[in-house]
Design a protein around this motif. Sequence first.
Motif, PDB file in Angstrom:
ATOM      1  N   PRO A   8       0.833  -1.213   0.000  1.00  0.00           N
ATOM      2  CA  PRO A   8       0.000   0.000   0.000  1.00  0.00           C
ATOM      3  C   PRO A   8       0.864   1.258   0.000  1.00  0.00           C
ATOM      4  CG  PRO A   8      -0.794  -1.592   1.600  1.00  0.00           C
ATOM      5  CD  PRO A   8       0.531  -2.094   1.133  1.00  0.00           C
ATOM      6  N   GLN A   9       0.419   2.260  -0.750  1.00  0.00           N
ATOM      7  CA  GLN A   9       1.166   3.508  -0.910  1.00  0.00           C
ATOM      8  C   GLN A   9       2.590   3.256  -1.411  1.00  0.00           C
ATOM      9  OE1 GLN A   9      -0.567   3.199   2.378  1.00  0.00           O
ATOM     10  NE2 GLN A   9      -2.271   3.998   1.142  1.00  0.00           N
ATOM     11  N   ALA A  10       2.750   2.178  -2.222  1.00  0.00           N
ATOM     12  CA  ALA A  10       4.040   1.838  -2.829  1.00  0.00           C
ATOM     13  C   ALA A  10       5.115   1.579  -1.785  1.00  0.00           C
ATOM     14  CB  ALA A  10       4.481   2.931  -3.800  1.00  0.00           C
ATOM     15  N   ARG A  11       4.719   1.144  -0.604  1.00  0.00           N
ATOM     16  CA  ARG A  11       5.679   0.819   0.457  1.00  0.00           C
ATOM     17  C   ARG A  11       5.544  -0.664   0.813  1.00  0.00           C
ATOM     18  NH1 ARG A  11       4.790   4.416   5.537  1.00  0.00           N
ATOM     19  NH2 ARG A  11       6.463   3.002   6.234  1.00  0.00           N
ATOM     20  N   GLY A  12       6.673  -1.288   1.057  1.00  0.00           N
ATOM     21  CA  GLY A  12       6.635  -2.671   1.495  1.00  0.00           C
ATOM     22  C   GLY A  12       6.265  -3.631   0.375  1.00  0.00           C
ATOM     23  N   THR A  13       5.613  -4.724   0.782  1.00  0.00           N
ATOM     24  CA  THR A  13       5.319  -5.828  -0.154  1.00  0.00           C
ATOM     25  C   THR A  13       3.888  -6.283   0.025  1.00  0.00           C
ATOM     26  OG1 THR A  13       7.617  -6.567   0.024  1.00  0.00           O
ATOM     27  CG2 THR A  13       6.039  -8.132  -0.890  1.00  0.00           C
ATOM     28  N   ARG A  14       3.288  -6.629  -1.099  1.00  0.00           N
ATOM     29  CA  ARG A  14       1.985  -7.285  -1.082  1.00  0.00           C
ATOM     30  C   ARG A  14       2.104  -8.598  -1.863  1.00  0.00           C
ATOM     31  NH1 ARG A  14      -3.306  -4.162  -2.885  1.00  0.00           N
ATOM     32  NH2 ARG A  14      -3.217  -3.618  -0.665  1.00  0.00           N
ATOM     33  N   VAL A  15       1.721  -9.689  -1.212  1.00  0.00           N
ATOM     34  CA  VAL A  15       1.641 -10.979  -1.889  1.00  0.00           C
ATOM     35  C   VAL A  15       0.167 -11.247  -2.146  1.00  0.00           C
ATOM     36  CG1 VAL A  15       2.158 -13.431  -1.805  1.00  0.00           C
ATOM     37  CG2 VAL A  15       3.709 -11.797  -0.704  1.00  0.00           C
ATOM     38  N   ARG A  16      -0.170 -11.408  -3.433  1.00  0.00           N
ATOM     39  CA  ARG A  16      -1.568 -11.554  -3.837  1.00  0.00           C
ATOM     40  C   ARG A  16      -1.777 -12.951  -4.416  1.00  0.00           C
ATOM     41  NH1 ARG A  16      -6.055  -8.495  -5.340  1.00  0.00           N
ATOM     42  NH2 ARG A  16      -7.155  -9.178  -7.220  1.00  0.00           N
ATOM     43  N   VAL A  17      -2.735 -13.678  -3.857  1.00  0.00           N
ATOM     44  CA  VAL A  17      -3.042 -15.045  -4.281  1.00  0.00           C
ATOM     45  C   VAL A  17      -4.494 -15.088  -4.745  1.00  0.00           C
ATOM     46  CG1 VAL A  17      -3.281 -17.446  -3.564  1.00  0.00           C
ATOM     47  CG2 VAL A  17      -1.376 -16.077  -2.708  1.00  0.00           C
ATOM     48  N   LEU A  18      -4.716 -15.694  -5.905  1.00  0.00           N
ATOM     49  CA  LEU A  18      -6.064 -15.919  -6.418  1.00  0.00           C
ATOM     50  C   LEU A  18      -6.255 -17.425  -6.591  1.00  0.00           C
ATOM     51  CD1 LEU A  18      -6.376 -13.132  -9.148  1.00  0.00           C
ATOM     52  CD2 LEU A  18      -7.440 -13.168  -6.886  1.00  0.00           C
ATOM     53  N   LEU A  19      -7.332 -17.949  -5.982  1.00  0.00           N
ATOM     54  CA  LEU A  19      -7.618 -19.379  -6.046  1.00  0.00           C
ATOM     55  C   LEU A  19      -9.028 -19.591  -6.584  1.00  0.00           C
ATOM     56  CD1 LEU A  19      -6.239 -20.481  -2.562  1.00  0.00           C
ATOM     57  CD2 LEU A  19      -5.129 -20.811  -4.772  1.00  0.00           C
ATOM     58  N   PRO A  20      -9.224 -20.562  -7.470  1.00  0.00           N
ATOM     59  CA  PRO A  20     -10.585 -20.858  -7.936  1.00  0.00           C
ATOM     60  C   PRO A  20     -11.406 -21.493  -6.828  1.00  0.00           C
ATOM     61  CG  PRO A  20      -9.055 -22.468  -8.802  1.00  0.00           C
ATOM     62  CD  PRO A  20      -8.221 -21.432  -8.108  1.00  0.00           C
ATOM     63  N   LEU A  21     -12.701 -21.237  -6.853  1.00  0.00           N
ATOM     64  CA  LEU A  21     -13.564 -21.777  -5.801  1.00  0.00           C
ATOM     65  C   LEU A  21     -13.634 -23.298  -5.852  1.00  0.00           C
ATOM     66  CD1 LEU A  21     -16.474 -19.192  -5.929  1.00  0.00           C
ATOM     67  CD2 LEU A  21     -14.729 -19.412  -4.175  1.00  0.00           C
ATOM     68  N   ASP A  22     -13.456 -23.869  -7.071  1.00  0.00           N
ATOM     69  CA  ASP A  22     -13.535 -25.328  -7.146  1.00  0.00           C
ATOM     70  C   ASP A  22     -12.205 -25.993  -6.854  1.00  0.00           C
ATOM     71  OD1 ASP A  22     -12.071 -24.773  -9.378  1.00  0.00           O
ATOM     72  OD2 ASP A  22     -13.473 -25.637 -10.820  1.00  0.00           O
ATOM     73  N   GLY A  23     -11.151 -25.197  -6.658  1.00  0.00           N
ATOM     74  CA  GLY A  23      -9.888 -25.750  -6.186  1.00  0.00           C
ATOM     75  C   GLY A  23      -8.982 -26.269  -7.263  1.00  0.00           C
ATOM     76  N   HIS A  24      -9.491 -26.598  -8.457  1.00  0.00           N
ATOM     77  CA  HIS A  24      -8.619 -27.156  -9.505  1.00  0.00           C
ATOM     78  C   HIS A  24      -9.250 -26.918 -10.865  1.00  0.00           C
ATOM     79  CE1 HIS A  24     -11.370 -30.611  -9.345  1.00  0.00           C
ATOM     80  NE2 HIS A  24     -11.211 -30.518  -8.034  1.00  0.00           N
ATOM     81  N   ASP A  25      -9.303 -25.675 -11.284  1.00  0.00           N
ATOM     82  CA  ASP A  25      -9.920 -25.357 -12.583  1.00  0.00           C
ATOM     83  C   ASP A  25      -8.982 -25.543 -13.745  1.00  0.00           C
ATOM     84  OD1 ASP A  25      -8.185 -23.280 -12.182  1.00  0.00           O
ATOM     85  OD2 ASP A  25      -9.603 -21.688 -12.711  1.00  0.00           O
ATOM     86  N   GLY A  26      -7.761 -25.997 -13.486  1.00  0.00           N
ATOM     87  CA  GLY A  26      -6.866 -26.327 -14.598  1.00  0.00           C
ATOM     88  C   GLY A  26      -6.064 -25.163 -15.116  1.00  0.00           C
ATOM     89  N   LYS A  27      -6.177 -23.959 -14.528  1.00  0.00           N
ATOM     90  CA  LYS A  27      -5.423 -22.824 -15.016  1.00  0.00           C
ATOM     91  C   LYS A  27      -3.946 -22.994 -14.655  1.00  0.00           C
ATOM     92  CE  LYS A  27      -9.189 -19.493 -14.655  1.00  0.00           C
ATOM     93  NZ  LYS A  27      -9.642 -18.259 -14.029  1.00  0.00           N
ATOM     94  N   THR A  28      -3.087 -22.437 -15.455  1.00  0.00           N
ATOM     95  CA  THR A  28      -1.675 -22.460 -15.162  1.00  0.00           C
ATOM     96  C   THR A  28      -1.368 -21.403 -14.119  1.00  0.00           C
ATOM     97  OG1 THR A  28      -1.209 -23.170 -17.391  1.00  0.00           O
ATOM     98  CG2 THR A  28       0.604 -22.234 -16.183  1.00  0.00           C
ATOM     99  N   ALA A  29      -0.730 -21.796 -13.089  1.00  0.00           N
ATOM    100  CA  ALA A  29      -0.463 -20.875 -12.011  1.00  0.00           C
ATOM    101  C   ALA A  29       0.564 -19.858 -12.395  1.00  0.00           C
ATOM    102  CB  ALA A  29      -0.012 -21.662 -10.770  1.00  0.00           C
ATOM    103  N   GLY A  30       0.349 -18.647 -11.947  1.00  0.00           N
ATOM    104  CA  GLY A  30       1.342 -17.607 -12.138  1.00  0.00           C
ATOM    105  C   GLY A  30       2.346 -17.632 -11.047  1.00  0.00           C
ATOM    106  N   ARG A  31       3.321 -16.733 -11.146  1.00  0.00           N
ATOM    107  CA  ARG A  31       4.358 -16.674 -10.107  1.00  0.00           C
ATOM    108  C   ARG A  31       4.346 -15.297  -9.480  1.00  0.00           C
ATOM    109  NH1 ARG A  31       9.858 -19.737 -12.038  1.00  0.00           N
ATOM    110  NH2 ARG A  31       8.930 -21.745 -12.424  1.00  0.00           N
TER     111      ARG A  31
END
Length: 480
Positions: A457-480
């Motif tokens: 926030p406010q370009a300070r520090g670090t934010r780790v952002r995770v997005l998960l599908p509700l069904d748990g395994h929708d087959g998308k390729t995970a990003g890094r």
Amino acid sequence: MPTSLRRKLLSSLAAPTGLLLAIAGAVAYGTAKGMVTDAYDHNLLNLAHAIATHVHPQADGLSLSLSSEVETVLRSDTQDRIYFRVRDLGGRLLGGDAALPLLDDSDAASALPVPYSPVGRETPPPPRAPSMRPMFRDLVHAGEPIRALRLYTELPAGGYYVTVAETLVKREAAMDRLLLGFVSAGALLLLAAGIAAGLGIPSGLAPLERLEASLRRRSGADLSPIDPKGVPDEVREVVGALNGLLERQRNASARQREFLQDAAHQLRTPLAGLQMQLELLESRPLDEAARHRLRVSVARVIRLANQLLALARAEAGGRLVADASEVELAALIDPLVEDWIERADERGIDLGVEREPVRMMGDPTLLQELIANLMDNALKYCNDGGKVSLRCAREEGQVCIEVDDDGPGVPREVREQVFERFYRHAGTRASGSGLGLSIAREIVRGHGGSIAIEDGPQARGTRVRVLLPLDGHDGKTAGR
């Protein structure tokens, strides 16, 4: 029950080949029958014209001047019996076989005398003019099938009908010969197709058999790609997919070797420290500082061992989440909050936790390990007196987990590298094994999600952002 490819190809070829041969035979037989019929009908027509040349006009009408010798010649045939009849429009027989059947109703009408029409009654309409076209019919005469032709001809003295017929011996013999020829040709074609299939199918399957032999000769450790040269185009995609599988297996084996090497390397140092502490314990009693170091060393070994096990389990996450269950993320977060608060109070960190009641399909142990590692990193690298926050909520049909801290941040050029195992950025003050983000990435990948490091926030520090599908395994390729 599995079916061999050779047998399946043979059965697939046999049905359409037999059907096409039957259709072709039927078409050829029909065409040949039409040609034979036309040829013999033309002979009947020539015979009718020959008889018609012997009809002459007389004072009282028409007469047939046909000598017995000429009639014998006209009736002569080595196989069939020939019949003929000549009559005028009034139905008067000029010559020939009177018992020969009539071809149609117009024959019957012309064979009857014109009825008497009394005075005062309407006269019947005149009969239609006879057709000049030859008429052919299949009839029965004297108990035998015959082919008959009626030909109408006109002279100045009047018109007349010439009817010629013959039995079907020659026609049937010709069709029998043709049928035998067609059957023989079909049998030869079937034999040729069988020989071609018997030779062609093994030849076509030979590359597959060579590929099978090559794979059988390989050792279990040989994961080199298969050479697609010499492989048919239809199988090249299969070979490509198999090469992809072998490449993934090579990568998995390489990662396994790297994992074992890194684990042995990382465990060597704390275990050596433990051994030294134990040797000191044998020589003299430990003071409080030494006991503290011993506890820290033991805790470090336990933490490292737990993280290594978690990483190994996370790398198998794709298999683990295959039988995933419904997970309430808030129920996973709540047991961890007390430890986070204790660690935050020790360093004066402002801790905030915001979580909505979100349910998703996944592995509860892995998901809890994911959140624990993200928060452990944030609390570890946050400045004293700083801020750390956790947010878990539903976002656009997905589960969003965000962990913010106002620490030194992660430079953009190394944000990919920090996900590598045992990687530690130069200048990092906090101690650690460098496995936390690697474990997090593997867990996210196993659940078909994505993970990314952004500015805080406010370009300070670090934010780790995770997005998960509700069904748990929708087959998308995970990003890094």
